[in-house]
Design an enzyme around this catalytic site. Sequence first.
Site, mmCIF file in Angstrom:
data_model
loop_
_atom_site.group_PDB
_atom_site.id
_atom_site.type_symbol
_atom_site.label_atom_id
_atom_site.label_comp_id
_atom_site.label_asym_id
_atom_site.label_seq_id
_atom_site.Cartn_x
_atom_site.Cartn_y
_atom_site.Cartn_z
ATOM 1 C CG PHE C 120 21.614 -53.901 -21.955
ATOM 2 C CD1 PHE C 120 20.524 -54.419 -22.624
ATOM 3 C CD2 PHE C 120 21.395 -53.076 -20.859
ATOM 4 C CE1 PHE C 120 19.233 -54.121 -22.209
ATOM 5 C CE2 PHE C 120 20.101 -52.776 -20.446
ATOM 6 C CZ PHE C 120 19.028 -53.300 -21.118
ATOM 7 C CG LEU C 246 13.600 -47.104 -19.006
ATOM 8 C CD1 LEU C 246 14.725 -46.104 -18.966
ATOM 9 C CD2 LEU C 246 13.988 -48.385 -18.322
ATOM 10 C CD GLU C 249 21.822 -49.354 -21.884
ATOM 11 O OE1 GLU C 249 21.727 -48.365 -21.132
ATOM 12 O OE2 GLU C 249 22.714 -50.201 -21.799
ATOM 13 C CG HIS C 349 17.320 -45.592 -14.915
ATOM 14 N ND1 HIS C 349 16.058 -46.088 -15.120
ATOM 15 C CD2 HIS C 349 18.151 -46.636 -15.133
ATOM 16 C CE1 HIS C 349 16.122 -47.361 -15.452
ATOM 17 N NE2 HIS C 349 17.377 -47.741 -15.452
#
Lengths: 143, 113, 569, 256
Positions: C120, C246, C249, C349
């Site tokens: 991440f 979204l 990620e 976000h």
Amino acid sequence: MERQSNREGIKGWLNPGRYGLERVAYWLMRLTGLGLLVYFIAHVFETSSIVNGKEAWQKMLELTQTTEGHIILTIVIGMCVFHTANGIRVMLGQGGVGVGKPGRPDYPYKPASLNSRHKLCILASIGLAALAMMYGLAVLFGE
Amino acid sequence: MQESVIMKIHYGTALGAVVLVAIHILFRMTQNFSESLQYESVIANYHFLPYAIMLELILILLSVHGFNGLRVILIELKQGVGYEKAVNYGCIAGIAVLVAYGSRTILMAGFGM
Amino acid sequence: MTDTIEHDLLIVGSGLAGLRAAIQAAKTSSKIKIAVISKLQVMRSHSVSAEGGTAAVLFPEEGDSLESHVYDTVKGSDFLADQDVVERLVREMPSEIYQLEHWGMPWSRRDDGRIGQRKFGGYSFPRAAYAQDKVGFYEMQTLYDTCQKFDNIEFFNEWFVTSIIHDGQRFCGITAIELSSGTFYTIKAKALIIATGGAGRVYSYSTYALSSTPDGLDMAYRAGLALKDMEFVQFHPTGILPSGILITEGARGEGGYLINKDGERFMKKYAPGLMELAPRDIVSRSMMTEMSDGRGFKNETGVDCLKLDLRHLGDNVIKEKLAAIREISMKFSGVDPSNEPIDIRPVCHYMMGGVHTDIDGATEIQGIWAAGEAACNSTHGANRLGANSTSECIVWGKITGELAARYVLDAKTSPFPLHLVAVEEKRIYDGIFRGHGDVNPYEVKQQVTDMMNEKAYVFRNEKDLVDGLKKLRDLKEKAWKHVDDKASEYNTNFTNVMELDSIFRIAEVILVGAIKRKESRGAHARTDYPARDDKNFLHHTLAYYDLKEPILKEHPVTITKYKPVERKY
Amino acid sequence: MATITPKLSDEFPLTIASSTNSVTLRISKFNPKTDSTATFVEFKVPVQKWTTVLDIILAVKQHLDPSVAVRYSCRQASCGSCGMKINGKPALACYTKISELNSNVVTVEPMNNFPILRDLAVDFTQFFSTHKKLKPYIIRDDSEVTGDTKEFLQTPKEVEEYLQFSYCIKCGLCNSACPTMATDTSFIGPQALAQAYRYIADNRDNGKKDRLKIIDDSHGIWRCHFAGSCSQVCPKGVDPAMGIQLLRGYLLGFRK
Ligand SMILES: Cc1cc2nc3c(=O)[nH]c(=O)nc-3n(C[C@H](O)[C@H](O)[C@H](O)COP(=O)(O)OP(=O)(O)OC[C@H]3O[C@@H](n4cnc5c(N)ncnc54)[C@H](O)[C@@H]3O)c2cc1C
Ligand code: HEM
Ligand code: SF4
Ligand code: F3S
Ligand code: FES
């Protein structure tokens, strides 16, 4: 005040086509089951006439050996064949046979339980029932 | 009775019925259909003990299966303690009456004459 | 006239934080009556949308370490995080992952049967435990289902909480409207945990659920609690067009590329070390720069965008690990990521800010705790790392749940300030429900949130912010306060207008804080002050409610081990 | 006096494209407290190719009739709020694009088999309590389910045994499509049955016996006749019909 529960009610059992073939099978299974039960009860009464001697039996036979009687009998044959064939499918399915294996579903989702095996069996049950009815018609009206 | 037991009976009776009904119908095919229905041949059938027993079995199996099927539909249709009790006992009574009535025929036709 | 109910512990909000708190409180004592109150049906909270992962150190034997997680988080925060708080998060997290696992969480597994972790942004180790790309959903489900074990947790589905009542020192209760009937209730209780989540619907282009409005923050603010660091709003690099949903990620964690019009992986210019996996503030700024320099694409809606390319991952990896975003992009944008890159652009976000709490999640009023995104205990500082938020929700859910339950066990009740209920009733019924106005409040909401998108986005400057604030105040003066729907049952028109009312106050706090912070730090990037200024601004911002405008104060940052250094990736 | 003229196109954030069609949206309106029957109201709304049913309902709510009662939250098919009957079939509003409906008329009604709260919003009280009754959590000794021990190992294959059933977002569409549900007010329903299977199929769980006992009831699992409509409408590929039949396999002795 009672809140309306908005159940679809028996209407929900009708119009089976909107949810696909499995729902049609469900509906036919119910109809044929009930139909057969009615027939079965009638049949038990019908045959009971035999205890009243030959004449009563013949009279009863005549009553059923009419065109309407034959049509009803043909429908019963069809119902019986569908109900039996589909019944076997349903029993297997309800025991978890042939309903697919759990696994990662990928979008767009295709439920594994509504698979072609079952669809084919349903169609086959309907097909067999139709064949049996034709055969029955042939036998009944054939002579 | 536990619902699973009832439903196992439902499936069991169905399976049993598949076999027996097949035989029953085959009997109609041993001869020409309408001939098979002649009084004499029918009575003869009834006198043939294994066949009579089979008929009795079919009678019981299908009564149980059919009325349980009806019970299922009825308790799905409407709910309520009193109602469901009535349906259950009603169906049991249905089975009893039908079996009794059918048995009467088999007994009388098989042994009575 | 109001109806009154009594409970011991109230948990307002039923996201990850709220549910985790409920379970912990129930475990702490089976004697206390716990109520989880949510304006949604409990398990519909925004947390179900969290996708990518939850950060925790699970494999020290394979090279990960607690210190590394702490440092990555502190560095990611641009040194505004309170370091003792970060340490606590990192220390508590591993056992929380196992706890969730024991409760039934369907974590994705490695072949050896252990919990899988993926890369991440901003981390020096693959540290995000994942369950496909539906982490938040599965966590919510696990917690919701586990709540069913406890008979002393009661759910209040679809109750809109309007205010917090306290006597100046101690918490006394709340007021709320039961949506299904429209009845206005007073709920008395000994303790409260605020877990009302983020408020990203202050922006019109947002990854948040439509229900993530700032009414939760606003009720704390109106009750006199401080809001901290509200100017720090995270913009996620990859919001899909046109909906703003979204794209996790995790997609980049699994190896996805960001590309510009020339087909170039432009991140090599901005963060050559971590490339696409740099922290979000950096990636989002890089993207804005690319687009304003004319290297963007045009989405068919006419908006500038860049592309996220996953094709090289292969159909199978995408289906297995990125199932949800595959579904989202196929469904909502008609693009199968196995065959085509996805149009994306930075999107609102996360709110680093929230109700000011200490390291235990306690607020300035006795008996009130805050946890989750609604709280700001300063874990994330100026920029949150991905996968650290669900972690925070869970850890402080647990901490506050336990503390609040213990507090309830020997709390005394104080006299209930009934007059405050009357004041609140007047505010919402006379002020809003029967308010007068002829301007469509939904239109006003659109204008306010569009304004925020325009003026307080990834890059900010004095002029924009001041213009924005002026526009905000103009709009506030307009005669928008009216509710056309006069029915009492399930009146969402009414709650929508109350939500709008709260947007005004919270947007103002964001703008005022952003104007005041004349530096660039983490997610707050000022083109007119492009450098970080530790001398003047290495402090938190507190905002207190006042009728005229927010009163701003400064609050020190706790620095234990890591002195601020320049942030390079 | 300040007025803002409603522009429907404002509603879809960042949409500038011009080619818009329009459709007629028919919403069933009904407040059980004040109305005796449901009535339909009609609106003309512009749509684009990505416009969803939820988009147009909210557009109507925001610009034409604010009183429309509708439940929504995530707008990305993960929260399960927005189940309703769309052109006669249960579906998620946020997950149904107008372009998929092949119709210029979009009729939305509340889901069947749930009491109506108002308009499109229905009451889930019974749904939630049924879910709770089936013990939807890992059943194991309490001392084993603390965070102090490392994870129970589970191979990716073992995860797949139950993963698909844990996709359930509790939207209730399956229950509103099921023919038994249409008349049987006490039936457990496909959603909860599938969840019972989800936990039984999880190798961390020891609660099989408890749950089998609960579902073996006169309004339990046997009232499912494998009509499959639940799986037909499930937006998340849960396939409750499969779960239920596998579950029944245990009771029938087909599976161990
Ligand atoms: C699309 C998306 C993806 C994300 N992915 C990740 C990720 O992969 N990893 C990660 O770590 N973080 C992620 N995050 C961040 C994380 O999901 C959130 O920060 C977190 O879920 C917040 O949870 P919460 O419990 O604080 O509140 P929420 O889940 O937002 O819940 C808020 C609750 O408060 C209630 N509420 C609010 N106001 C009121 C009121 N007035 N009255 C009554 N109830 C009220 C709501 O009904 C709701 O129940 C993501 C965020 C988004 C937007
Ligand atoms: C001989 C072969 C038969 C087989 C294999 C069979 C099988 C089945 C099965 C498996 C079911 C359960 C269906 C379900 O759960 O959805 C069923 C239902 C039923 N059967 Fe039969 N059956 C047979 C014959 C009969 C006969 C002859 C009758 C009439 C007396 C009958 C009456 C019913 C009824 C009324 C139902 C309930 C309908 C329903 O629940 O859908 N069946 N049958
Ligand atoms: S099984 Fe599918 S249709 Fe049923 S509630 Fe769950 S997600 Fe919805
Ligand atoms: S629709 Fe109903 S009948 Fe069974 S397979 Fe699904 S629960
Ligand atoms: S709004 Fe969440 S599922 Fe549709």
